[in-house]
Write a protein that holds these residues in place. Sequence first.
Motif, PDB file in Angstrom:
ATOM      1  N   ALA A  17       0.831  -1.202   0.000  1.00 41.03           N
ATOM      2  CA  ALA A  17       0.000   0.000   0.000  1.00 41.03           C
ATOM      3  C   ALA A  17       0.866   1.252   0.000  1.00 41.03           C
ATOM      4  O   ALA A  17       0.589   2.220  -0.729  1.00 41.03           O
ATOM      5  CB  ALA A  17      -0.925  -0.011   1.214  1.00 41.03           C
ATOM      6  N   LEU A  20       2.294   1.819  -3.471  1.00 43.14           N
ATOM      7  CA  LEU A  20       1.276   2.233  -4.435  1.00 43.14           C
ATOM      8  C   LEU A  20       0.743   3.632  -4.137  1.00 43.14           C
ATOM      9  O   LEU A  20       0.508   4.419  -5.059  1.00 43.14           O
ATOM     10  CB  LEU A  20       0.129   1.215  -4.449  1.00 43.14           C
ATOM     11  CG  LEU A  20       0.495  -0.122  -5.104  1.00 43.14           C
ATOM     12  CD1 LEU A  20      -0.536  -1.192  -4.749  1.00 43.14           C
ATOM     13  CD2 LEU A  20       0.595   0.032  -6.622  1.00 43.14           C
ATOM     14  N   PHE A  21       0.551   3.961  -2.852  1.00 44.64           N
ATOM     15  CA  PHE A  21       0.121   5.316  -2.499  1.00 44.64           C
ATOM     16  C   PHE A  21       1.170   6.333  -2.930  1.00 44.64           C
ATOM     17  O   PHE A  21       0.838   7.435  -3.367  1.00 44.64           O
ATOM     18  CB  PHE A  21      -0.112   5.435  -0.991  1.00 44.64           C
ATOM     19  CG  PHE A  21      -1.283   4.640  -0.469  1.00 44.64           C
ATOM     20  CD1 PHE A  21      -2.359   4.324  -1.281  1.00 44.64           C
ATOM     21  CD2 PHE A  21      -1.301   4.202   0.853  1.00 44.64           C
ATOM     22  CE1 PHE A  21      -3.439   3.584  -0.800  1.00 44.64           C
ATOM     23  CE2 PHE A  21      -2.374   3.475   1.347  1.00 44.64           C
ATOM     24  CZ  PHE A  21      -3.441   3.167   0.526  1.00 44.64           C
ATOM     25  N   GLN A  23       3.135   6.067  -5.493  1.00 38.44           N
ATOM     26  CA  GLN A  23       3.127   6.171  -6.954  1.00 38.44           C
ATOM     27  C   GLN A  23       1.856   6.826  -7.492  1.00 38.44           C
ATOM     28  O   GLN A  23       1.911   7.658  -8.401  1.00 38.44           O
ATOM     29  CB  GLN A  23       3.266   4.779  -7.570  1.00 38.44           C
ATOM     30  CG  GLN A  23       4.613   4.127  -7.335  1.00 38.44           C
ATOM     31  CD  GLN A  23       4.618   2.666  -7.776  1.00 38.44           C
ATOM     32  OE1 GLN A  23       3.705   2.191  -8.436  1.00 38.44           O
ATOM     33  NE2 GLN A  23       5.655   1.933  -7.385  1.00 38.44           N
ATOM     34  N   HIS A  24       0.707   6.443  -6.913  1.00 40.81           N
ATOM     35  CA  HIS A  24      -0.573   6.816  -7.526  1.00 40.81           C
ATOM     36  C   HIS A  24      -1.474   7.675  -6.641  1.00 40.81           C
ATOM     37  O   HIS A  24      -2.533   8.095  -7.089  1.00 40.81           O
ATOM     38  CB  HIS A  24      -1.348   5.547  -7.903  1.00 40.81           C
ATOM     39  CG  HIS A  24      -0.573   4.583  -8.756  1.00 40.81           C
ATOM     40  ND1 HIS A  24      -0.137   4.897 -10.035  1.00 40.81           N
ATOM     41  CD2 HIS A  24      -0.119   3.326  -8.513  1.00 40.81           C
ATOM     42  CE1 HIS A  24       0.526   3.870 -10.537  1.00 40.81           C
ATOM     43  NE2 HIS A  24       0.560   2.911  -9.631  1.00 40.81           N
ATOM     44  N   THR A  29      -5.313   4.699  -5.955  1.00 39.73           N
ATOM     45  CA  THR A  29      -4.924   3.313  -5.663  1.00 39.73           C
ATOM     46  C   THR A  29      -6.146   2.529  -5.204  1.00 39.73           C
ATOM     47  O   THR A  29      -6.860   2.959  -4.299  1.00 39.73           O
ATOM     48  CB  THR A  29      -3.855   3.268  -4.558  1.00 39.73           C
ATOM     49  OG1 THR A  29      -2.692   3.975  -4.995  1.00 39.73           O
ATOM     50  CG2 THR A  29      -3.477   1.840  -4.212  1.00 39.73           C
ATOM     51  N   SER A  30      -6.376   1.389  -5.819  1.00 38.72           N
ATOM     52  CA  SER A  30      -7.498   0.538  -5.427  1.00 38.72           C
ATOM     53  C   SER A  30      -7.009  -0.585  -4.509  1.00 38.72           C
ATOM     54  O   SER A  30      -5.829  -0.947  -4.519  1.00 38.72           O
ATOM     55  CB  SER A  30      -8.151  -0.072  -6.660  1.00 38.72           C
ATOM     56  OG  SER A  30      -7.275  -1.011  -7.269  1.00 38.72           O
ATOM     57  N   GLN A  33      -5.404  -3.323  -6.474  1.00 36.92           N
ATOM     58  CA  GLN A  33      -3.974  -3.136  -6.766  1.00 36.92           C
ATOM     59  C   GLN A  33      -3.118  -3.530  -5.566  1.00 36.92           C
ATOM     60  O   GLN A  33      -2.058  -4.138  -5.724  1.00 36.92           O
ATOM     61  CB  GLN A  33      -3.713  -1.670  -7.128  1.00 36.92           C
ATOM     62  CG  GLN A  33      -4.238  -1.237  -8.481  1.00 36.92           C
ATOM     63  CD  GLN A  33      -4.080   0.252  -8.689  1.00 36.92           C
ATOM     64  OE1 GLN A  33      -4.651   1.060  -7.968  1.00 36.92           O
ATOM     65  NE2 GLN A  33      -3.275   0.630  -9.682  1.00 36.92           N
ATOM     66  N   VAL A  34      -3.581  -3.175  -4.385  1.00 34.40           N
ATOM     67  CA  VAL A  34      -2.831  -3.506  -3.171  1.00 34.40           C
ATOM     68  C   VAL A  34      -2.740  -5.012  -2.989  1.00 34.40           C
ATOM     69  O   VAL A  34      -1.658  -5.557  -2.715  1.00 34.40           O
ATOM     70  CB  VAL A  34      -3.475  -2.850  -1.927  1.00 34.40           C
ATOM     71  CG1 VAL A  34      -2.770  -3.330  -0.651  1.00 34.40           C
ATOM     72  CG2 VAL A  34      -3.416  -1.329  -2.018  1.00 34.40           C
ATOM     73  N   ARG A  37      -0.290  -6.479  -5.496  1.00 33.34           N
ATOM     74  CA  ARG A  37       1.108  -6.208  -5.171  1.00 33.34           C
ATOM     75  C   ARG A  37       1.565  -7.045  -3.964  1.00 33.34           C
ATOM     76  O   ARG A  37       2.694  -7.531  -3.924  1.00 33.34           O
ATOM     77  CB  ARG A  37       1.293  -4.718  -4.879  1.00 33.34           C
ATOM     78  CG  ARG A  37       2.681  -4.278  -4.414  1.00 33.34           C
ATOM     79  CD  ARG A  37       3.702  -4.291  -5.544  1.00 33.34           C
ATOM     80  NE  ARG A  37       3.404  -3.325  -6.564  1.00 33.34           N
ATOM     81  CZ  ARG A  37       3.898  -2.079  -6.607  1.00 33.34           C
ATOM     82  NH1 ARG A  37       4.709  -1.655  -5.655  1.00 33.34           N
ATOM     83  NH2 ARG A  37       3.589  -1.273  -7.600  1.00 33.34           N
ATOM     84  N   LYS A  52     -10.333   0.659   3.396  1.00 36.37           N
ATOM     85  CA  LYS A  52      -9.210   1.359   2.766  1.00 36.37           C
ATOM     86  C   LYS A  52      -8.773   2.542   3.633  1.00 36.37           C
ATOM     87  O   LYS A  52      -7.571   2.819   3.758  1.00 36.37           O
ATOM     88  CB  LYS A  52      -9.606   1.840   1.368  1.00 36.37           C
ATOM     89  CG  LYS A  52      -8.472   2.550   0.632  1.00 36.37           C
ATOM     90  CD  LYS A  52      -8.920   3.002  -0.752  1.00 36.37           C
ATOM     91  CE  LYS A  52      -7.847   3.824  -1.432  1.00 36.37           C
ATOM     92  NZ  LYS A  52      -8.262   4.301  -2.771  1.00 36.37           N
ATOM     93  N   ARG A 116       2.081  13.214  -0.723  1.00 40.95           N
ATOM     94  CA  ARG A 116       0.713  12.991  -1.203  1.00 40.95           C
ATOM     95  C   ARG A 116      -0.306  13.511  -0.197  1.00 40.95           C
ATOM     96  O   ARG A 116      -1.336  14.073  -0.562  1.00 40.95           O
ATOM     97  CB  ARG A 116       0.477  11.500  -1.449  1.00 40.95           C
ATOM     98  CG  ARG A 116       1.252  10.912  -2.611  1.00 40.95           C
ATOM     99  CD  ARG A 116       0.626  11.266  -3.926  1.00 40.95           C
ATOM    100  NE  ARG A 116       1.267  10.563  -5.035  1.00 40.95           N
ATOM    101  CZ  ARG A 116       0.909  10.716  -6.304  1.00 40.95           C
ATOM    102  NH1 ARG A 116      -0.086  11.525  -6.629  1.00 40.95           N
ATOM    103  NH2 ARG A 116       1.544  10.049  -7.257  1.00 40.95           N
TER     104      ARG A 116
END
Length: 206
Positions: A17, A20-21, A23-24, A29-30, A33-34, A37, A52, A116
């Motif tokens: 997570a 991905l957080f 990056q996106h 991020t869904s 996706q987590v 990964r 989430k 972010r």
Amino acid sequence: MSTNTQFSTKDRILTAAEELFAQHGFSGTSLRQVTGRADVNIAAVNYHFGSKENLVNEVFRRRMDEMSAQRLAALKAALDQHPGDLEPILAAFIEPALAVALHRQGGAAFVRVIARAYAEKNDGLRTFLSERYGHVLRDFARAIGDCLPGLSKEELYWRLDFLAGALTYAMADFGLIKRPGGVQEKAHAERAARELIRFAAAGFKN
């Protein structure tokens, strides 16, 4: 499920997570996706985090609980050993944060996650951070205010806000001064801390 398995699954989810957080972003991020990964199913995310929003909060808590404890311990030492001295208080705030950025297991990704958090409007996250870590900022504000009794509370919090922004910038290491070749990351971070402490001290005093 053993404790070790639970820990490793939870930690894999948090690491995935965090990456991905970084990056996106949070909204980009869904959970799918987590889980992809981390190589787990959605039930594992629900079991460990429930939602989430809680997953986002736990990504921060994993790093910031330790950083906050280190900051408060360093603050206590500064007040005990250097009463009335501003720079050791600022060092207690700055140095543990720069140490997080150097962490070999995801430190750089977490710094981007912090950026972010500044960039994205996420009221739930801001509430969580304020409720869990607001006391740390208040303790530092009180200590700095005691050193600078002529500074109004409004001025104090403006300058603390600017310090937090400058610190995030230094953690991200995307400023004009890059780490020179042959200089270790730790040495570069220590130089950054010294310069930021001097800069912040001048900003608070003037």
